[in-house]
Scaffold this active site. Structure first.
Site, PDB file in Angstrom:
ATOM      1  N   CYS A 257       0.727  -1.227   0.014  1.00 44.98           N
ATOM      2  CA  CYS A 257      -0.014   0.029   0.116  1.00 44.98           C
ATOM      3  C   CYS A 257       0.720   1.310   0.093  1.00 44.98           C
ATOM      4  O   CYS A 257       0.391   2.278  -0.359  1.00 44.98           O
ATOM      5  CB  CYS A 257      -0.923   0.008   1.241  1.00 44.98           C
ATOM      6  SG  CYS A 257      -2.075  -1.397   1.140  1.00 44.98           S
TER       7      CYS A 257
ATOM      8  N   HIS B 237      -3.388   7.169   1.945  1.00 43.06           N
ATOM      9  CA  HIS B 237      -3.802   5.655   1.462  1.00 43.06           C
ATOM     10  C   HIS B 237      -5.065   5.520   1.889  1.00 43.06           C
ATOM     11  O   HIS B 237      -5.178   6.027   3.194  1.00 43.06           O
ATOM     12  CB  HIS B 237      -2.736   4.899   2.145  1.00 43.06           C
ATOM     13  CG  HIS B 237      -3.065   3.427   1.756  1.00 43.06           C
ATOM     14  ND1 HIS B 237      -3.633   3.075   0.645  1.00 43.06           N
ATOM     15  CD2 HIS B 237      -3.277   2.560   2.903  1.00 43.06           C
ATOM     16  CE1 HIS B 237      -3.931   1.902   0.682  1.00 43.06           C
ATOM     17  NE2 HIS B 237      -3.800   1.343   2.131  1.00 43.06           N
TER      18      HIS B 237
ATOM     19  N   ASN C 272      -9.993  -0.150  -0.448  1.00 44.13           N
ATOM     20  CA  ASN C 272      -8.491  -0.026  -0.233  1.00 44.13           C
ATOM     21  C   ASN C 272      -7.998  -0.588  -1.556  1.00 44.13           C
ATOM     22  O   ASN C 272      -7.957  -1.822  -1.606  1.00 44.13           O
ATOM     23  CB  ASN C 272      -8.081  -0.917   0.918  1.00 44.13           C
ATOM     24  CG  ASN C 272      -6.466  -0.923   0.976  1.00 44.13           C
ATOM     25  OD1 ASN C 272      -5.591  -0.611   0.349  1.00 44.13           O
ATOM     26  ND2 ASN C 272      -5.947  -1.147   2.053  1.00 44.13           N
TER      27      ASN C 272
END
Length: 323
Positions: free
Chosen positions: A113, A250, A280
């Site tokens: 990520c 993020h 996500n």
């Protein structure tokens, strides 16, 4: 002295949209439980035969179009992904071929990520040293291919997509202000690799494995590391949180993002959120959110933009950009 300036952004999402209500029909969960715990309402899932490179190419083409250049003008492609098309070659070379780029270099970066911030830092460093003049940085994932659809603690969180930015070198006098990437800051701590990982890999099981996560520990480290990385970027440039125009974090969990905002004393109105619609998307989450905020006019020339990410590894980092 060279600095990398963002001259174009692009994004791509799969057509298939999956809501929390749909997931609740097949998984032991509810629409309300997912929304309350994560802030996610829906996500996009790649269709059969739709690859990471397909999304990356579409996002790259959009970014190049907005920058007013073609693939043949590129010197560098750095593609952040955890879900490459193949074990090798790098997915970046597939993108390179599709864009008609025949010079320079193309390669992948893997930091889960945090991948887009890592890739941005690599491209920025190569531009600063004069090795490259025009770079394409991409975050692209088909992350849902790694999910265990019986594990409600992870499978409801992730989605697929891609985002890209085009960077061009501009010459600045040492110590001068102006637009461009002001600094990037990268970190990792392998002691916590077992907090977020896949239980497979080519050299261990011969399969890609599935995502496993210790949610409580990840939450704790995410808040601390994201706040620290943001503070580090501001301190490196002699700036205060009040001077930030936009934070593009993020997109992992609304509660994490809001807690980091509180620690930095940043109003919610300054935080770009796409989590509710994308979930996500790992390395794609920041460039997807960035492209949206640029496209709808929120991020304007001269704005101070902070990028902030954490992922498996654990990895984390930040970047500060004067738009």
């Amino acid at each position: 002295m060279y600095r990398a300036r963002v001259v174009g952004c692009g994004a791509a999402l799969p057509a298939r949209r999956v809501t929390n209500a749909e997931l609740a029909e097949t998984i032991d969960t509810s629409e309300e439980w997912i929304t309350q715990r994560s802030g996610i309402r829906e996500r996009r899932i790649a269709g059969e035969g739709e690859k990471t490179s397909d999304l990356a190419i579409a996002a790259a083409q959009a970014a190049l179009s907005r920058a007013g250049i073609s693939g043949s003008d590129l010197d560098l492609i750095v593609l952040a992904t955890t879900t490459p098309d193949q074990t090798f070659p790098a997915t970046a070379v597939r993108v390179q071929a599709a864009l008609g780029m025949t010079k320079g270099a193309a390669f992948d970066v893997q930091a889960v990520c945090s991948g887009f911030v890592y890739a941005l830092s690599v491209a920025d460093s190569m531009i600063r040293t004069g090795q490259m003049q025009t770079a394409l940085v991409i975050g692209a994932e088909t992350f849902t291919r790694l999910l265990d659809w019986t594990d409600r603690s992870t499978c409801v969180l992730f989605g697929d997509g891609a985002g890209a930015v085009v960077l061009q070198a501009v010459q600045v006098e040492r110590g001068a202000g102006g637009r461009g990437i002001l600094s990037t800051h990268l970190h990792s701590d392998g002691r916590y690799q077992d907090k977020l990982y896949t239980d497979g890999g080519p050299s261990s099981t011969g399969s890609v494995g599935q995502v496993r996560m210790d949610g409580r520990e990840v939450f704790k480290h995410a808040v601390a590391n994201l706040a620290a990385a943001a503070a580090e970027a501001l301190a490196a440039n002699g700036l205060s949180p009040a001077e930030i125009d936009w934070v593009v974090p993020h997109q992992a969990n609304r509660r994490i993002i809001e807690e980091v905002g509180r620690q930095l004393d940043l109003p919610k109105e300054k935080i770009v959120l796409t989590l509710d619609r994308h979930g996500n998307t790992s390395a794609a989450s920041i460039p997807l959110a960035l492209a949206e905020a640029v496209s709808d006019g929120r991020i304007k020339q001269g704005d101070l933009v902070l990028l902030d990410a954490m992922g498996g590894g654990l990895t984390w980092g930040s970047a500060l950009i004067r738009w």
